[in-house]
Design a protein around this motif. Sequence first.
Motif, PDB file in Angstrom:
ATOM      1  N   ASP A  75       0.018   2.035   2.926  1.00  0.00           N
ATOM      2  CA  ASP A  75       1.447   1.667   2.937  1.00  0.00           C
ATOM      3  C   ASP A  75       1.626   0.097   2.395  1.00  0.00           C
ATOM      4  O   ASP A  75       1.194  -0.813   3.112  1.00  0.00           O
ATOM      5  CB  ASP A  75       2.065   1.857   4.281  1.00  0.00           C
ATOM      6  CG  ASP A  75       3.603   1.441   4.018  1.00  0.00           C
ATOM      7  OD1 ASP A  75       4.169   0.813   3.152  1.00  0.00           O
ATOM      8  OD2 ASP A  75       4.344   1.357   5.195  1.00  0.00           O
ATOM      9  N   ILE A  76       2.006   0.056   1.069  1.00  0.00           N
ATOM     10  CA  ILE A  76       1.774  -1.344   0.518  1.00  0.00           C
ATOM     11  C   ILE A  76       3.117  -2.165   0.834  1.00  0.00           C
ATOM     12  O   ILE A  76       3.158  -3.353   0.338  1.00  0.00           O
ATOM     13  CB  ILE A  76       1.416  -1.272  -0.909  1.00  0.00           C
ATOM     14  CG1 ILE A  76       2.498  -0.464  -1.694  1.00  0.00           C
ATOM     15  CG2 ILE A  76      -0.196  -0.667  -1.142  1.00  0.00           C
ATOM     16  CD1 ILE A  76       2.316  -0.728  -3.353  1.00  0.00           C
ATOM     17  N   THR A  77       3.968  -1.467   1.477  1.00  0.00           N
ATOM     18  CA  THR A  77       5.065  -2.093   1.718  1.00  0.00           C
ATOM     19  C   THR A  77       5.113  -2.937   2.938  1.00  0.00           C
ATOM     20  O   THR A  77       5.995  -3.723   3.320  1.00  0.00           O
ATOM     21  CB  THR A  77       6.469  -1.437   1.884  1.00  0.00           C
ATOM     22  OG1 THR A  77       6.398  -0.324   2.979  1.00  0.00           O
ATOM     23  CG2 THR A  77       6.449  -0.395   0.797  1.00  0.00           C
ATOM     24  N   ARG A  78       4.060  -2.709   3.871  1.00  0.00           N
ATOM     25  CA  ARG A  78       3.926  -3.492   5.060  1.00  0.00           C
ATOM     26  C   ARG A  78       2.833  -4.261   5.191  1.00  0.00           C
ATOM     27  O   ARG A  78       1.602  -3.751   4.766  1.00  0.00           O
ATOM     28  CB  ARG A  78       4.157  -2.496   6.246  1.00  0.00           C
ATOM     29  CG  ARG A  78       5.323  -1.853   6.366  1.00  0.00           C
ATOM     30  CD  ARG A  78       5.572  -0.928   7.482  1.00  0.00           C
ATOM     31  NE  ARG A  78       5.451  -1.722   8.858  1.00  0.00           N
ATOM     32  CZ  ARG A  78       5.375  -1.205   9.830  1.00  0.00           C
ATOM     33  NH1 ARG A  78       5.424   0.167  10.233  1.00  0.00           N
ATOM     34  NH2 ARG A  78       5.496  -1.992  11.049  1.00  0.00           N
ATOM     35  N   TYR A 101      -2.497  -7.010  -1.008  1.00  0.00           N
ATOM     36  CA  TYR A 101      -1.302  -6.818  -1.776  1.00  0.00           C
ATOM     37  C   TYR A 101      -0.545  -8.075  -1.571  1.00  0.00           C
ATOM     38  O   TYR A 101      -0.745  -8.654  -0.655  1.00  0.00           O
ATOM     39  CB  TYR A 101      -0.746  -5.501  -1.297  1.00  0.00           C
ATOM     40  CG  TYR A 101      -1.346  -4.214  -1.457  1.00  0.00           C
ATOM     41  CD1 TYR A 101      -1.585  -3.667  -2.675  1.00  0.00           C
ATOM     42  CD2 TYR A 101      -2.242  -3.819  -0.584  1.00  0.00           C
ATOM     43  CE1 TYR A 101      -2.558  -2.508  -3.057  1.00  0.00           C
ATOM     44  CE2 TYR A 101      -2.926  -2.616  -0.640  1.00  0.00           C
ATOM     45  CZ  TYR A 101      -3.130  -2.016  -1.912  1.00  0.00           C
ATOM     46  OH  TYR A 101      -3.744  -0.928  -2.227  1.00  0.00           O
ATOM     47  N   VAL A 132       2.361  -8.278  -0.196  1.00  0.00           N
ATOM     48  CA  VAL A 132       2.807  -8.398   1.003  1.00  0.00           C
ATOM     49  C   VAL A 132       2.042  -9.051   2.091  1.00  0.00           C
ATOM     50  O   VAL A 132       2.261  -9.858   3.057  1.00  0.00           O
ATOM     51  CB  VAL A 132       3.392  -6.847   1.478  1.00  0.00           C
ATOM     52  CG1 VAL A 132       2.123  -6.023   1.580  1.00  0.00           C
ATOM     53  CG2 VAL A 132       4.332  -7.055   2.837  1.00  0.00           C
TER      54      VAL A 132
END
Length: 271
Positions: free
Chosen positions: A10-13, A30, A32
């Motif tokens: 999960d690259i959004t967190r 990443y 984030v």
Amino acid sequence: MTAVDSPQVDITRPSVARVYDAGLGGKDNYEVDRAVLRAILAASPDAMVAARDNREWLIRITRFLAGQAGITQFLDCGSGLPTAENTHQVAQRLNPEATVVYVDNDPIVLAHGRAILAENDRTHLVSADLTQPDALLAHADVRRYLDFSQPVALYQIGTLHHCPDPDEVRAFMRTYVDALAPGSYVAISHFHNPGSGEDSAAAQRMQALMSGGPMGSGYFRTSDEIGTFFAGCEVLAPGIVPASEWWPDGPRMKPLVRPQRLFVAGLARKT
């Protein structure tokens, strides 16, 4: 090396392992994660000094355990992304027969660990949650590669300060220690709040930044509280101290900066 199933990234967190990797100049992170690191460094420009101290402490205690203490089995929980001088490299340099089982549940860690360890038949990686010791200790690969009738070195290095409830930490650490044979060792490093003064105020600010931000964890505790996580094992000299002060490789030439004072480590033995 044991094969493991990797959940989707999960690259959004942000991920604790990836933030740490970014801080050490790695490439397995990443934007984030780098955003979290930038916020930490804005609040504490020297923060990554403590991260390097932590890695150097891991190397020193592993040399001691695999050498002087004669430990041949290591259970490294929340091991993070592979970097230079990992537990298995240090231990197996002293004893090629040493067995290391790494535990993590970060998909990036699992993917990279599998690739790096593929040709090492005495080093294994399992996917498990370190806060669920009953399931972790019952994992088929943990049981296959570690003999709990013999001493094991249990590593919780930079992990427990990401668990919000100290009572829960005490409970699951007791489960781990109860499973270890006499002569086993427990290694813990942890964010530190000295309890008073400017360093304590700085620790509280960093805790608010880390636990209240996107990463969602990072709890600073007193030495006495951290001591309870050893679950009754005998803490060895010099005690629970800044990681760089635990059997340093030489005399200290410069005073500790604040992040070093806010990061402590200790090694204990089960009798």
